[in-house]
Design a protein around this motif. Sequence first.
Motif, PDB file in Angstrom:
ATOM      1  N   GLN A 258     -27.355   0.072  26.497  1.00 30.04           N
ATOM      2  CA  GLN A 258     -27.141   1.299  25.696  1.00 30.04           C
ATOM      3  C   GLN A 258     -26.428   2.386  26.485  1.00 30.04           C
TER       4      GLN A 258
ATOM      5  N   GLU B 291     -31.805  -1.199  27.443  1.00 30.68           N
ATOM      6  CA  GLU B 291     -31.609   0.139  28.019  1.00 30.68           C
ATOM      7  C   GLU B 291     -30.305   0.200  28.817  1.00 30.68           C
ATOM      8  N   ARG B 292     -30.089  -0.849  29.623  1.00 36.85           N
ATOM      9  CA  ARG B 292     -28.873  -0.888  30.458  1.00 36.85           C
ATOM     10  C   ARG B 292     -27.623  -0.981  29.576  1.00 36.85           C
TER      11      ARG B 292
ATOM     12  N   SER C 295     -36.119  -5.394  26.715  1.00 30.43           N
ATOM     13  CA  SER C 295     -36.058  -3.934  26.628  1.00 30.43           C
ATOM     14  C   SER C 295     -35.328  -3.331  27.832  1.00 30.43           C
ATOM     15  N   THR C 296     -35.501  -3.903  29.024  1.00 30.13           N
ATOM     16  CA  THR C 296     -34.777  -3.346  30.179  1.00 30.13           C
ATOM     17  C   THR C 296     -33.277  -3.622  30.042  1.00 30.13           C
TER      18      THR C 296
END
Length: 210
Positions: free
Chosen positions: A171, A168-169, A164-165
């Motif tokens: 995206q 996020e990066r 998930s981290t």
Amino acid sequence: MTRIVVLISGNGSNLQALLDQSEAGQLGGQIAAVISNKADAYGLQRARDAGIATQVVSNQDYSDRAGFDAALMQVIDRYQPSLVVLAGFMRILTPEFVRHYQGRMLNIHPSLLPRYQGLHTHQKAIDAGDKEHGCSVHFVTEELDGGPVVLQARVPIFADDDASTVAERVQVQEHAIYPLTVRWFCDGRLVMQQGQVYLDGALLPAQGHA
Ligand code: GAR
């Protein structure tokens, strides 16, 4: 002005980036409609908030892929787009569909293609011990996630990252490179011919080495 139809299946954050670019007068084209295969896709709300026409063509209403794709094609073509933008559209498309929009359909994929085609790309990159990951905008061809790459953005993977981290990066970069690429297309600067991509008339070197 280039007419654009955007296809989504979910959140629509990439759609939002395109809407924002359009609102700023910087997209170079007009989003004529947003179409989803899921009635509850949040991206539909984003489109409505921006005053854009929305349509739902649910794959669940069709017994086979060919029937769904034919129906989807009909709805898309009502808007007479010069460009179809796949923005988190999570369906495999039939060769007939892809051929119909050959050279005028873009996709964004969350990996440095040709690495990690398909799903779960962030986890695959972490599991492989990659130090670098990213996203790719490419023209859509009959080969799944295999069309010629137009632009990629790279991000680091850190030791304490999880899927998930990393997502996020990645995206953040998707939201930068997708509107830019769409702008190039709308301005007539980006063309695919015989499977090769040209920007401002110059052949783009094949990007993305495994
Ligand atoms: C994006 O990360 C996009 O790269 C990915 O789905 C996400 C959609 O997010 N697309 C694919 O995996 C296509 N194979 P969004 O709905 O917030 O734009």
